[in-house]
Motif scaffolding. Structure first.
Motif, PDB file in Angstrom:
ATOM      1  N   THR A   1       0.841  -1.195   0.000  1.00 33.58           N
ATOM      2  CA  THR A   1       0.000   0.000   0.000  1.00 33.58           C
ATOM      3  C   THR A   1       0.884   1.256   0.000  1.00 33.58           C
ATOM      4  N   PRO A   2       0.458   2.336  -0.685  1.00 30.83           N
ATOM      5  CA  PRO A   2       1.222   3.585  -0.584  1.00 30.83           C
ATOM      6  C   PRO A   2       1.492   3.963   0.882  1.00 30.83           C
ATOM      7  N   GLY A   3       2.723   4.380   1.155  1.00 32.88           N
ATOM      8  CA  GLY A   3       3.101   4.788   2.503  1.00 32.88           C
ATOM      9  C   GLY A   3       3.754   3.685   3.321  1.00 32.88           C
ATOM     10  N   THR A   4       3.779   2.447   2.814  1.00 31.92           N
ATOM     11  CA  THR A   4       4.377   1.358   3.593  1.00 31.92           C
ATOM     12  C   THR A   4       5.906   1.364   3.521  1.00 31.92           C
ATOM     13  N   GLY A   5       6.468   2.174   2.616  1.00 37.27           N
ATOM     14  CA  GLY A   5       7.934   2.306   2.599  1.00 37.27           C
ATOM     15  C   GLY A   5       8.620   1.692   1.384  1.00 37.27           C
ATOM     16  N   LYS A   6       7.884   1.492   0.308  1.00 35.75           N
ATOM     17  CA  LYS A   6       8.463   0.855  -0.890  1.00 35.75           C
ATOM     18  C   LYS A   6       9.649   1.623  -1.456  1.00 35.75           C
ATOM     19  N   THR A   7       9.455   2.935  -1.652  1.00 35.79           N
ATOM     20  CA  THR A   7      10.502   3.710  -2.315  1.00 35.79           C
ATOM     21  C   THR A   7      11.737   3.838  -1.430  1.00 35.79           C
ATOM     22  N   THR A   8      11.534   4.136  -0.155  1.00 38.17           N
ATOM     23  CA  THR A   8      12.668   4.264   0.760  1.00 38.17           C
ATOM     24  C   THR A   8      13.418   2.937   0.868  1.00 38.17           C
ATOM     25  N   THR A   9      12.676   1.843   1.043  1.00 37.63           N
ATOM     26  CA  THR A   9      13.301   0.522   1.151  1.00 37.63           C
ATOM     27  C   THR A   9      14.018   0.154  -0.146  1.00 37.63           C
TER      28      THR A   9
ATOM     29  N   PRO B   1      -0.805   8.566   9.839  1.00 34.68           N
ATOM     30  CA  PRO B   1      -0.061   9.834   9.822  1.00 34.68           C
ATOM     31  C   PRO B   1       0.926   9.948   8.657  1.00 34.68           C
ATOM     32  N   ARG B   2       1.465   8.827   8.175  1.00 38.27           N
ATOM     33  CA  ARG B   2       2.354   8.900   7.012  1.00 38.27           C
ATOM     34  C   ARG B   2       1.574   9.416   5.793  1.00 38.27           C
ATOM     35  N   LEU B   3       0.359   8.914   5.618  1.00 38.06           N
ATOM     36  CA  LEU B   3      -0.449   9.334   4.464  1.00 38.06           C
ATOM     37  C   LEU B   3      -0.897  10.785   4.625  1.00 38.06           C
TER      38      LEU B   3
ATOM     39  N   SER C   1       0.683  13.137   6.218  1.00 37.89           N
ATOM     40  CA  SER C   1       1.792  14.075   6.032  1.00 37.89           C
ATOM     41  C   SER C   1       2.193  14.179   4.561  1.00 37.89           C
ATOM     42  N   ARG C   2       1.657  13.308   3.711  1.00 38.50           N
ATOM     43  CA  ARG C   2       1.875  13.444   2.274  1.00 38.50           C
ATOM     44  C   ARG C   2       0.910  14.434   1.646  1.00 38.50           C
ATOM     45  N   GLY C   3      -0.047  14.908   2.436  1.00 41.20           N
ATOM     46  CA  GLY C   3      -1.020  15.858   1.913  1.00 41.20           C
ATOM     47  C   GLY C   3      -2.101  15.204   1.071  1.00 41.20           C
TER      48      GLY C   3
ATOM     49  N   GLU D   1       7.184  -6.553   7.807  1.00 40.79           N
ATOM     50  CA  GLU D   1       6.676  -5.419   8.581  1.00 40.79           C
ATOM     51  C   GLU D   1       7.542  -4.189   8.333  1.00 40.79           C
ATOM     52  N   SER D   2       6.907  -3.043   8.113  1.00 37.42           N
ATOM     53  CA  SER D   2       7.648  -1.807   7.851  1.00 37.42           C
ATOM     54  C   SER D   2       7.067  -0.644   8.657  1.00 37.42           C
ATOM     55  N   ASN D   3       7.226  -0.775   9.994  1.00 40.81           N
ATOM     56  CA  ASN D   3       6.707   0.258  10.898  1.00 40.81           C
ATOM     57  C   ASN D   3       7.775   1.227  11.381  1.00 40.81           C
ATOM     58  N   SER D   4       9.008   0.744  11.445  1.00 42.74           N
ATOM     59  CA  SER D   4      10.072   1.544  12.056  1.00 42.74           C
ATOM     60  C   SER D   4      11.325   1.510  11.183  1.00 42.74           C
ATOM     61  N   ILE D   5      12.234   2.429  11.495  1.00 41.09           N
ATOM     62  CA  ILE D   5      13.524   2.464  10.791  1.00 41.09           C
ATOM     63  C   ILE D   5      14.285   1.157  11.033  1.00 41.09           C
ATOM     64  N   ASP D   6      14.220   0.645  12.270  1.00 37.58           N
ATOM     65  CA  ASP D   6      14.904  -0.626  12.570  1.00 37.58           C
ATOM     66  C   ASP D   6      14.398  -1.742  11.657  1.00 37.58           C
ATOM     67  N   GLN D   7      13.070  -1.806  11.513  1.00 36.84           N
ATOM     68  CA  GLN D   7      12.502  -2.853  10.645  1.00 36.84           C
ATOM     69  C   GLN D   7      12.929  -2.642   9.196  1.00 36.84           C
ATOM     70  N   MET D   8      12.981  -1.368   8.781  1.00 41.68           N
ATOM     71  CA  MET D   8      13.400  -1.099   7.408  1.00 41.68           C
ATOM     72  C   MET D   8      14.836  -1.567   7.175  1.00 41.68           C
ATOM     73  N   GLU D   9      15.702  -1.290   8.127  1.00 41.77           N
ATOM     74  CA  GLU D   9      17.103  -1.707   7.985  1.00 41.77           C
ATOM     75  C   GLU D   9      17.221  -3.235   7.980  1.00 41.77           C
TER      76      GLU D   9
END
Ligand code: DAT
Length: 173
Positions: free
Chosen positions: A12-20, A105-107, A109-111, A146-154
Motif C-alpha cells: 500500500t502507498p506509505g508502507t515504505g516501498k521507495t525508501t526501502t 499519519p504517514r499518508l 503528512s503526504r497531503g 513489517e515496515s513500521n520503524s527504521i529498525d525494521q526497514m534496515e
C-alpha cells in the motif's frame, strides 16, 4: 554468467516501498525502478483520475516499456500494485506491511485528500496487495515484511541483501 535476480517491492502507498528500494539498491548494487515515476515521465497513463488524484495506468504501454529493462535482471521494481506484471519477471516479491496507527499519519503528512487516505487505509486493512501477490506469484517467492520503524526497514534491507547473495551463489553453482 553475471546473471542477476529481479525483485518486486510492493505494498500500500506509505508502507515504505521507495525508501526501502533505494536503500536495498544501494546495499545490493541492483537498479531501482520507480514505476510511479516511470509512468509519469513517459506518460504511460490515460490521464488523471481527479476523484482519487492518481493516474489511470495504461498497463499495455507500461509492460512494453519495462520488458527490455527487465530481461537482463538486476532490477528492484517499486510499485503499489503487483498483479499487472508478468509472473516470469520476478524471483522475489516483497509485500511491505504497516500498522494502521503508523500508516495513517504517514499518508496525512503526504497531503493526500481524505478520500485517498481512506482508500489506502482500507487497502492495507483488507490486505489487498498481499492477496494480489499471493494470487499472482508462486507462494514460496512471496514474502511479507513489517515496515513500521527504521529498525525494521534496515532489517528488511539486510534480508534482501542476504537473499540476493544466496540467490547468486545458488544460480552460479
Ligand atoms: P511508499 O513508496 O510505499 O509510498 P515511502 O518509501 O515513500 O513509501 O515512505 C513513506 C514515508 O514513510 C516516508 O516519509 C518514509 C516513511 N517510512 C516508510 N517506511 C518507514 C519505516 N519502516 N520506518 C519509518 N519511516 C518509514
Amino acid at each position: 554468467m553475471g546473471y542477476l535476480p529481479n525483485i518486486l517491492i510492493t505494498g500500500t502507498p506509505g508502507t515504505g516501498k521507495t525508501t526501502t528500494s533505494e536503500m536495498a539498491a544501494e546495499a545490493t548494487g541492483l537498479t531501482h525502478v520507480n514505476v510511479g515515476d516511470l509512468v509519469k515521465a513517459k506518460s504511460l497513463h490515460e490521464g488523471l483520475d481527479t476523484e482519487y488524484d492518481s493516474y489511470i495506468l495504461d498497463e499495455d504501454k507500461l509492460i512494453d516499456e519495462m520488458e527490455d529493462m527487465m530481461r537482463p535482471g538486476g532490477k528492484i521494481v517499486d510499485f503499489h500494485t503487483c498483479e499487472i506484471f508478468p509472473e516470469r519477471w520476478f524471483d522475489l516479491v516483497i509485500v511491505l506491511r504497516t500498522d494502521n496507527g503508523v500508516l495513517y499519519p504517514r499518508l496525512e503528512s503526504r497531503g493526500y485528500n481524505a478520500k485517498k487516505i481512506n482508500e489506502n487505509m482500507e487497502c492495507e486493512i483488507m490486505q489487498v496487495v498481499l492477496e494480489e501477490a499471493r494470487e499472482s506469484y508462486e507462494e514460496q517467492i512471496v514474502i511479507e515484511l513489517e515496515s513500521n520503524s527504521i529498525d525494521q526497514m534496515e532489517e528488511n534491507v539486510s534480508r534482501i541483501k542476504a537473499w540476493m547473495e544466496n540467490w547468486i551463489a545458488n544460480s552460479s553453482s
